[in-house]
Design a protein around this motif. Structure first.
Motif: not given
Length: 281
Positions: A4-8, A10-23, A70-73
């Motif tokens: 759910d976190f990674l894929y959500g 169909a077509g939703h790529t928000g969490p990986p992009a949020e992790v990239e932003a955090a890095v 915070k991104l993944l409680p």
């Protein structure tokens, strides 16, 4: 939870992009301002002169720990510096909670020398399986991302490891034999053949990236800290490569592996490296 976190949807790529932003944010805030500007008191030896930690390592890991949990409680962090402070933290790799595996500055010696060959490594694992990884080399402006079953990218473009030309001398980065057991040293010396051009490795994360993009044929390592290998192993396999320990079993991030192990551009190359290691051993 991980799916759910990674894929959500169909077509939703928000969490990986949020992790990239955090890095990227951790590197911008805590690492790059200290690149080539470290004061003497910001560099500390841990186990010896080849095992260094800097203020950038410690503060970047603290930054990432706050941002990623915070991104993944409910997730926890196994980081190189937190494990150095409390070895029991490593046990979380075998637990039920999602685990962020963090190496804030992979290639600390290169970082201390003011060189470009270092990166930040983050991987997301659950019950021993790595699901996603981020490899960020800020000086080089390179961000490699892998998601299990969805391939690998470098700066947004898909990458494939490909395969060496038939009969080509293999380019292999390996652990330095001085930092091994006698049995591991003998195995690594098996790479000193006419068909393999072996050299000591630099930043493990950047060596894995080189394999994933096809500019290095394989790596052979004798240590198994998850923060050095989790991100890169997924990156290589999602780029089409292969990995194996000396026994032929896949590398386990929680430890207990038959060392050395290899990650290579393709299965045939991995088998060539393993055969050389077994000959040396």
């Amino acid at each position: 939870m991980i799916d759910d976190f990674l894929y959500g949807t169909a077509g939703h790529t928000g969490p990986p992009a949020e992790v990239e932003a955090a890095v990227r944010a951790a590197a911008a805030a805590e690492i790059m301002p200290r690149h080539r500007k470290l004061a003497a008191h910001e560099i500390i030896e841990k186990s010896g002169p080849h095992d260094l930690v800097t203020a950038a390592d410690r503060l970047a890991e603290e930054h990432l720990t706050a941002a990623l949990t915070k991104l993944l409680p409910g997730s926890v962090v196994v980081g190189e510096e937190s494990v150095h402070a409390d070895p029991a933290v490593y046990d979380a790799l075998g637990g039920d909670a999602p685990v962020w595996i963090v190496d804030p500055v992979d290639g600390t010696r290169q970082f201390v020398r003011g060189e470009a060959g270092f990166c930040t490594l983050v991987a997301l694992a659950h019950r021993g399986e790595v699901h996603a990884s981020w490899t960020y080399a800020p000086v080089r402006g390179e961000m490699a991302i892998a998601v299990r079953g969805r391939g690998a990218t470098l700066n947004g473009a898909p990458i494939r490891s490909g395969a060496p030309a038939p009969g080509a001398v293999l380019k292999v980065a390996m652990s330095h034999p001085d930092y091994t057991t006698e049995a591991q040293k003998r195995a690594l010396l098996g790479l000193r053949t006419e068909s393999i051009a072996a050299r000591p490795c630099g930043s493990a994360g950047l060596e894995y990236l080189a394999v994933a993009r096809g500019s290095l044929d394989a790596v052979a390592f004798n240590w198994e800290y998850a923060w050095d290998h989790a991100a890169g192993l997924l990156l290589v396999t999602e780029a089409g490569g292969a990995q194996s320990t000396l026994s032929g079993a896949p590398f386990r991030i929680a430890g207990g592996n038959d060392l050395p192990f290899t990650a290579a551009r393709d299965e045939a190359t991995a088998q060539r490296v393993l055969a050389a290691l077994r000959t040396g051993g």
